[in-house]
Scaffold this active site. Structure first.
Site, short mmCIF file in Angstrom:
data_model
loop_
_atom_site.label_atom_id
_atom_site.label_comp_id
_atom_site.label_asym_id
_atom_site.label_seq_id
_atom_site.Cartn_x
_atom_site.Cartn_y
_atom_site.Cartn_z
N ARG A 179 0.72 7.77 5.98
CA ARG A 179 -0.19 6.93 6.77
C ARG A 179 -1.60 7.53 6.78
NH1 ARG A 179 -0.04 2.37 9.63
NH2 ARG A 179 2.18 2.21 9.23
N SER A 193 0.84 -1.20 0.00
CA SER A 193 0.00 0.00 0.00
C SER A 193 0.87 1.26 0.00
CB SER A 193 -0.91 0.02 1.24
OG SER A 193 -1.76 -1.09 1.25
N HIS A 214 -3.05 6.44 3.66
CA HIS A 214 -3.30 5.00 3.80
C HIS A 214 -4.61 4.75 4.56
CE1 HIS A 214 -2.53 1.12 6.03
NE2 HIS A 214 -2.30 0.73 4.81
#
Lengths: 211, 211
Positions: free
Chosen positions: B42, B19, B45
């Protein structure tokens, strides 16, 4: 001119109402499927992301079917503790329902290790083994959706509703399309990459708040 | 042609790595502030929303300062149970730190009622009354940020970090600008409407995972 730091005077109890007014205003003449409006708007409220006006797909009658299931006390199973934390459990209890998350259970961790799957997939097996009607609220793990798809195809479960809203980049899009291919399973799907545990919880709450 | 429902073979342990590779690839030559990259990525994400490459504002040295604070065992205070649920508490405990959320506390509900404020604002007062160093992770309530601003201006607290990422439509933008105006307070702010408890938790975890 309004200062960027000038706080609007809104009573705490009025904040949500005012937010929904702004969302409705900004949606303009965007057409939403009748009966799904409050869910779509609550997803936008939760994320400030108007993409949810485009990406949410409801199977025919999913909202009514889900509300009936909750009225019968059907439990919700989530794939994260965060999703569980976000669901209004007091409201759910009014209908004799509750929410489970098996992700931290030792037997789930052991089964995942033994089978080389994710804990999310193993936690769906545990939910299936309950032998009960279940609403699934999946906001994180594509592998949970893939396992649900398999369990349904094997005739091992027949979910009352699958909320399929994992977020991310690996197998997220595909796993949602798998759920959309199940023509007999009521579903609410955020097509594409977006979603999250917050969105999963928010859809559950949107159902509860209109009951 | 790849079918839309064709699941990619990726080991569970490799999903996050893959990812982040996709996110890095899609960010292309977008410049991120050195030291903040893992936090920005993040957040993307967690949300699949590349707006976080644009809207996150880090005060000078905020990341290093926050990591030092965690190393000293500084607790995190959130404004939602959902934010608390999303923070990796096992990882936090390795540094002797923990996470608190006072939103469901009876004394907080009573104080909010007595003062006509939100519980979020009252829970910030309770955090200030601890008399300890605190990292605040605010993903929901603008009123929590407004109260923190007041407490700082009154000299009653000096947060080690404010993660200011409420989401929404009423006073969200303004409350974040208030925090940005505090030149002495380390902060990570998602400028604009976006954010959420998931983003607040994700920023805490991003700090922990790079320590």
């Amino acid at each position: 001119m309004k200062m960027l730091t000038e706080i609007e005077k809104v009573l705490p109890s009025e904040i949500e109402k005012r937010s929904f007014e702004i969302i409705t205003e900004e949606l303009g003449d965007k057409k939403l499927v009748p009966g799904t409006e409050l869910i779509v708007k609550r997803c936008i409220h939760t994320s400030a992301d108007f993409d949810y006006a485009e990406n949410l797909v409801f199977s025919e009658g999913a909202v009514e079917h889900a509300m009936d299931a909750i009225r019968r006390g059907t439990p919700i199973v989530t794939d994260t503790q965060m999703g569980k934390a976000g669901i209004n459990k007091r409201k759910l209890a009014e209908f004799g329902s509750e929410v489970y998350c098996f992700m931290s259970d030792e037997d789930v961790a052991a089964a995942a290790k033994a089978n080389g799957t994710t804990r999310a997939a193993a936690s769906m097996d545990k939910a299936a083994a309950l032998g009960r009607d279940v609403i699934f609220a999946v906001g994180n793990a594509p592998t949970a959706l893939v396992r649900l798809y398999e369990l349904i195809k094997e005739g091992k479960i027949r979910p009352e509703l699958i909320i399929a809203v994992p977020v991310g980049f690996v197998n997220v899009v595909q796993s949602k399309e798998l759920i959309l291919s199940l023509k007999e399973t009521p579903s609410i799907v955020a097509r594409g990459r977006k979603g999250g545990s917050n969105i999963a919880a928010c859809i559950c709450n949107a159902l509860l708040y209109q009951m």
